[in-house]
Design an enzyme around this catalytic site. Structure first.
Site, PDB file in Angstrom:
ATOM      1  N   ASP A  75      -4.366 -13.057   3.393  1.00 17.08           N
ATOM      2  CA  ASP A  75      -5.601 -12.554   4.001  1.00 17.08           C
ATOM      3  C   ASP A  75      -6.835 -12.775   3.126  1.00 17.08           C
ATOM      4  OD1 ASP A  75      -4.590 -10.712   2.179  1.00 17.08           O
ATOM      5  OD2 ASP A  75      -4.647  -9.004   3.555  1.00 17.08           O
TER       6      ASP A  75
ATOM      7  N   TYR B 156      -3.714 -12.169   8.578  1.00 10.83           N
ATOM      8  CA  TYR B 156      -3.880 -11.709   9.964  1.00 10.83           C
ATOM      9  C   TYR B 156      -4.503 -12.732  10.893  1.00 10.83           C
ATOM     10  CZ  TYR B 156      -2.820  -7.623   7.260  1.00 10.83           C
ATOM     11  OH  TYR B 156      -2.197  -6.767   6.400  1.00 10.83           O
TER      12      TYR B 156
ATOM     13  N   HIS C 206       0.816  -1.226   0.000  1.00 12.53           N
ATOM     14  CA  HIS C 206       0.000   0.000   0.000  1.00 12.53           C
ATOM     15  C   HIS C 206       0.846   1.272   0.000  1.00 12.53           C
ATOM     16  CE1 HIS C 206      -3.594  -2.330   0.375  1.00 12.53           C
ATOM     17  NE2 HIS C 206      -3.299  -2.786   1.578  1.00 12.53           N
TER      18      HIS C 206
ATOM     19  N   HIS D 186      -6.277  -7.321  -0.560  1.00 10.80           N
ATOM     20  CA  HIS D 186      -6.499  -5.899  -0.849  1.00 10.80           C
ATOM     21  C   HIS D 186      -5.716  -5.483  -2.086  1.00 10.80           C
ATOM     22  CE1 HIS D 186      -6.896  -6.489   3.561  1.00 10.80           C
ATOM     23  NE2 HIS D 186      -8.015  -5.823   3.351  1.00 10.80           N
TER      24      HIS D 186
ATOM     25  N   ASP E  75      -2.656 -10.581  -2.485  1.00 11.45           N
ATOM     26  CA  ASP E  75      -3.200 -10.119  -1.205  1.00 11.45           C
ATOM     27  C   ASP E  75      -4.690  -9.801  -1.406  1.00 11.45           C
ATOM     28  OD1 ASP E  75      -2.091  -8.677   1.587  1.00 11.45           O
ATOM     29  OD2 ASP E  75      -3.857  -7.673   0.752  1.00 11.45           O
TER      30      ASP E  75
END
Ligand code: SP5
Ligand code: ZN
Length: 348
Positions: free
Chosen positions: A287, A326, A169, A205, A203
């Site tokens: 995740d 996570y 990010h 995201h 990922d």
């Protein structure tokens, strides 16, 4: 059979304890905790993996993908926060931004003098806190990722960078989303001497930082499969399918709830699209798994194994860089499944 690929590691990740995140103005417990990396290390150790300490990289490894202003800020942010007395008055024990240079201000943003405002010049969210050891850990994560790239340049078919904090990010000029420096981008930059590099980000995201860093770069193609930001998920503002930069960028947003079938189909598409490249960097977030607290995707452990096989079958020199994931009970096993899949795909 033991995992064959080298695993690169640094103990210095532990110096970064974000101490939670500020979400909708409230400090809540964060999920990007030091135990994450240790859980992954334990699972890979049990699988017989060989660990290599990260080699310290020169600053050019970061400056290939970040502006010096961001690097200088991150390396001094905690000290300037502390010197300004903010840990005692008002009592904030992490660097937390409060005001941001929004484009709606209508004039070019000047660099603010106040440490409290400088945080918002470089951070784009309130969730990515800086404490006393954040810089050392983020810098070490770059060392881990670039050392893995060096091992591949030296002839290893694949290498795994077991790094945290994550990086995808972080943009050239700004940090956020639990990320400070973009480890995946730094690994890709190091591989450029091999020819065109493909980054595939799995990922949960969207890898907005990696996309932004290479958006004007014809030699690095960037693909990402992730939960649809348009369905209400981070990074909210970017990560849509129409961000294509004439074919060198590929986003595949998935509906919340998507599991193995839709996710693996997207990874097949990204693998086909990546085939002209000479080297591959995988931004490995685990995740997307069912049960992860940060995403609504429902991928299984078998799905991560299958994803590894698909990408391993490309038989490109491959650096795998750890991003999110996570669910502490699950992440070690998920990473092991993916890396095993890479070796199965490359060998079979
Ligand atoms: C590297 C990576 O996976 N970063 C993910 C960052 C996503 N964080 C978004 C957090 C959104 C707010 N979460 C609040 C949870 C309240 N239950
Ligand atoms: Zn993520």
């Amino acid at each position: 059979m033991a995992l064959a690929m080298p695993v690169v590691w640094s103990d210095r990740h532990r110096q970064h304890d974000p101490g939670g995140e500020v979400w909708v103005g409230i400090r809540i417990p964060g999920t990007e905790v030091p135990e994450r990396a240790d859980r992954i290390r334990d699972a890979l150790t049990a699988a017989g993996a060989q660990f290599f300490g990260a080699a310290r990289q020169r600053d050019d490894a970061l400056l290939a993908v970040h502006d010096r202003a961001l690097v200088d800020y991150l390396s001094t942010a905690w000290d300037e926060w502390e010197q300004a007395g903010l840990p005692t008055e008002p009592g904030q024990d992490r660097v937390v931004p409060y005001v941001f240079p929004h484009p709606g201000l209508g004039a070019p943003a000047a660099m603010p003098a106040a440490p409290s405002a400088r945080a918002g010049y470089f951070a784009y969210d309130t969730m990515t806190l800086i404490g006393p050891g954040t810089w050392e850990a983020a810098r070490a994560a770059i060392d881990v990722a670039v050392t893995a790239a060096q091992l591949v340049l030296a002839g290893a078919p694949a290498a795994y960078a077991c790094c945290r904090p994550p990086g995808h990010h972080a943009t050239r000029t700004a940090f956020g989303g639990s990320c400070y420096l973009n480890n995946t981008a730094a690994a890709a930059a190091r591989l450029r001497s091999m020819g065109e590099v493909a980054i595939i980000d799995i990922d949960a995201h969207h890898g907005n930082g990696t996309q932004a860093i290479f958006y004007d770069d014809a030699d690095v193609r960037v693909g990402s499969v992730h939960v649809d930001p348009g369905a209400g998920w981070f990074p909210h503002f970017v990560g849509f399918a129409n961000e294509t930069r004439h074919g060198a960028n590929r986003n595949i947003p998935l509906a919340p709830g998507t599991g193995d079938d839709g996710w693996l189909k997207a990874i097949e598409d990204l693998a086909t699209w990546a085939r002209p490249a000479r080297a591959l960097v995988v931004a490995l977030g685990v995740d997307a798994a069912a049960g992860d607290p940060e995403s609504p995707l429902t991928v299984s452990a078998a799905g991560y194994r299958a994803a590894g096989r698909i990408l391993g079958r490309l038989r490109l020199p491959t650096v795998v860089v750890q991003e999110g994931g996570y669910d502490l009970e699950a992440i070690g096993g998920l990473v092991l499944e993916f890396l095993t899949g890479i070796e199965e795909g490359a060998g079979g």
